[in-house]
Design an enzyme around this catalytic site. Sequence first.
Site, PDB file in Angstrom:
ATOM      1  CG  ASP A 480      56.465   6.667  74.225  1.00 40.54           C
ATOM      2  OD1 ASP A 480      55.559   6.030  74.777  1.00 40.54           O
ATOM      3  OD2 ASP A 480      56.414   7.045  73.031  1.00 40.54           O
ATOM      4  CG  ASP A 550      49.656   7.311  70.633  1.00 36.90           C
ATOM      5  OD1 ASP A 550      50.187   8.271  71.207  1.00 36.90           O
ATOM      6  OD2 ASP A 550      50.266   6.250  70.367  1.00 36.90           O
TER       7      ASP A 550
HETATM    8  C1  DGJ Z   1      53.940   6.559  71.188  1.00 34.58           C
HETATM    9  C2  DGJ Z   1      53.513   7.884  71.743  1.00 34.58           C
HETATM   10  O1  DGJ Z   1      52.249   7.780  72.319  1.00 34.58           O
HETATM   11  C3  DGJ Z   1      53.545   8.912  70.624  1.00 34.58           C
HETATM   12  O2  DGJ Z   1      53.080  10.141  71.100  1.00 34.58           O
HETATM   13  C4  DGJ Z   1      54.947   9.031  70.100  1.00 34.58           C
HETATM   14  O3  DGJ Z   1      55.788   9.534  71.089  1.00 34.58           O
HETATM   15  C5  DGJ Z   1      55.420   7.661  69.618  1.00 34.58           C
HETATM   16  N1  DGJ Z   1      55.261   6.657  70.643  1.00 34.58           N
HETATM   17  C6  DGJ Z   1      56.853   7.712  69.211  1.00 34.58           C
HETATM   18  O4  DGJ Z   1      57.356   6.493  68.920  1.00 34.58           O
END
Ligand code: DGJ
Length: 736
Positions: A480, A550
């Site tokens: 990430d 997301d």
């Molecule tokens: C952003 C990601 O897109 C989410 O899926 C998740 O992993 C969060 N970060 C965790 O902080």
Amino acid sequence: MPVIFSKQSSEFHLFNDKLSYIIKILENGQPGNLYYGKAIDCQPDYSYLLEGGPRALAVYTRENTYFMSPQYTKMEYPDFGRGDFREPAYVIRQENGSRISQFVYCGYKIFVGKKKLEGLPAVYVEKEEEADTLELCLEDKLTGMQMVLSYTIFREYPLIARSVFFQNHGQETVYLEHAFSASLDLPDANFEMVQFSGAWTRERQIKTRKLQQGYQGISSRRGASSAEHNPFLFLKRKSTDESQGEVYAFSFIYSGNHLEQVEVDTNNMARVSIGIHPEGFDWRLKPGETFQTPEALLVYTDEGLNAMSQTFHRVFESRLVRGTWREKPRPILINNWEATGAAFTEQKILEIASAAKELGIELFVLDDGWFGNREDDQSGLGDWYVTNFEKLPGGISGLAEKITKIGMKFGLWFEPEMVNRDSDLYREHPDWILCAPGRTPSPSRNQYVLDFSKKEVVDHLFEAMERILDSAPISYVKWDMNRYITECYSGGREAGVQGMVYHQYILGVYTLYERLIEKYPHILFESCASGGARFDPGMLYYAPQTWTSDDTDAYERLKIQYGTSYGYPVSSMGAHVSAVPKHPGARNISWETRENVAMFGAFGYELDLSILSSEEKQQIRNQNEFYKKYRSLFQFGTFYRLQSPFEKNDAAWMMVSKDQKLAAVGFYRMHEVPNGPWVRLRMAGLMPHEKYRIQHLGDRVWYGSELMNAGIVIYPKDMSLDGKDFSSALLLVEMV
Ligand code: DGJ
């Protein structure tokens, strides 16, 4: 040989069945472009295509010639300050402050195959005969600088890969202020420019505009390719649609600051520029040093937008993605983030994993919150080890063992490039973040960016991740990256290198990926940046899939995945079914529709499976059985967009197996229309003269030509559209 040099006319013709690209060495020694488009037959001389003639205010390349004015000539890699007043492809600053260069042609190489780009992601060949490369060498006698313009044409695809290599053979240090990967002058500007722009939870929305005189383009100065502008655009004719018409597409294999721009000049010529964003870029080249630009891909087709996308899909799946996971079916996964956030308990994790196993899910992914002092986003980033043994009594190895015992594979989340102030790493190395001297670094999500331009930082992260990856059976990593770069200054290093930091940062990210892939070839990497803020071909070279967004609301996802499909294969898009109602739309979308959207992606779930009713569990069980049966169709078939959710209330797309015997059509109705019109859906990609049956639509058989040309009528009852908003149908089409 698909690259021909004509000595008589100093022309290079790159061609395959689909396209031709013709370069001429002009009278001033610069390479010019004569033609790029649909394939034409070979001739020794195409100089009639070099448009020119006297024009007011033009600057000419020598006295008494009214033919060649740089300003009006289609250039291959235009310079700055010598009469071509359009966007330069490069600018080199000498020690005396001069920015004038005079590169002239000094030779060429043509060879079968394609070279690797050291330290950079790029498309590759497996057998040399897949592609042919032309390298044009140019030199600037005054500074001793050389550049090599590289063009690789693929035999099977309407695709040319371009990049540029600079070498300082002179005595003095110079600075590259600007070094695009490709510049292309098209003889007319009668195009629409299509870009994929958006924001967090609204990534890659289609934006179309007519080219106009002046500049238009997209860019990122965010240090990442960004959710705001994907490094991909295309120019299409007004009449081009999904199945026919001309398209010139450009994709940049890079994950940092970028610029893709079209400049239309007074004479309706269009100059396309693709490369690293010049702002914040100032690459020092001492005598003997070199600089390699990232790679830009140019795709041309006159067969419409689906043909363009299918070229990118095939090339990315098979000649960009590498290693174990190339074209390999991806596991169905369950990720705990939307169910628990960072404040989970091991018991909850095991409950979700056990429920998942029972429902046919194959991989459990533990997201953010397992390391250091991490209960929310205030602390812990940077400390890639377990310190909270109340939360994870056996650490990662203990949890991985338990998950494996349940019968699931285990995956883990990292955010290697970031640090919280409240972390051991920051306390020990406060100087490891990007930060300008005397300035306060700007926080974002309470975190700071580690200086990946420094080798010791990358080494540290490799060792930290290695310790965890060696300690447990981890078969998947979600990498990430949850903020953009600010105060891009590398502390403790000389002033002369500060213009190199943005690019060196990305090179550091690529280096860490490469080292991890080399050591752990079995691990499936999924890249992520607050969802899809770094969904680019550069990342796909290392991580075969990317968390698309997301936003897992099926209606929004339909648009996001539809937009993403223009430049990226379905197998690269992480797509999960999550609980409803869900932010931001809080829509109550049915299981079927959520699944029917997510199946056209690297499929998974992101919700608390342990609290579902037995009907819901049965739904998921059936769904997974179905998906597994048709997984390779969904992940690696040929994808066709049929109807855009950006245009109408109904949307549709389909996947066709490579042998065209099987297809899955997804049909989506955004809002129920009371007493609405009948709709005909025309399919694509089938064999016209073969017969097909459609599952659940009785015994009737259709010829492929009927399904593609006449279409089927969408009767909501037959299609199990449920008469509510956001309903959908999944049609399985099988050759009889
Ligand atoms: C952003 C990601 O897109 C989410 O899926 C998740 O992993 C969060 N970060 C965790 O902080």
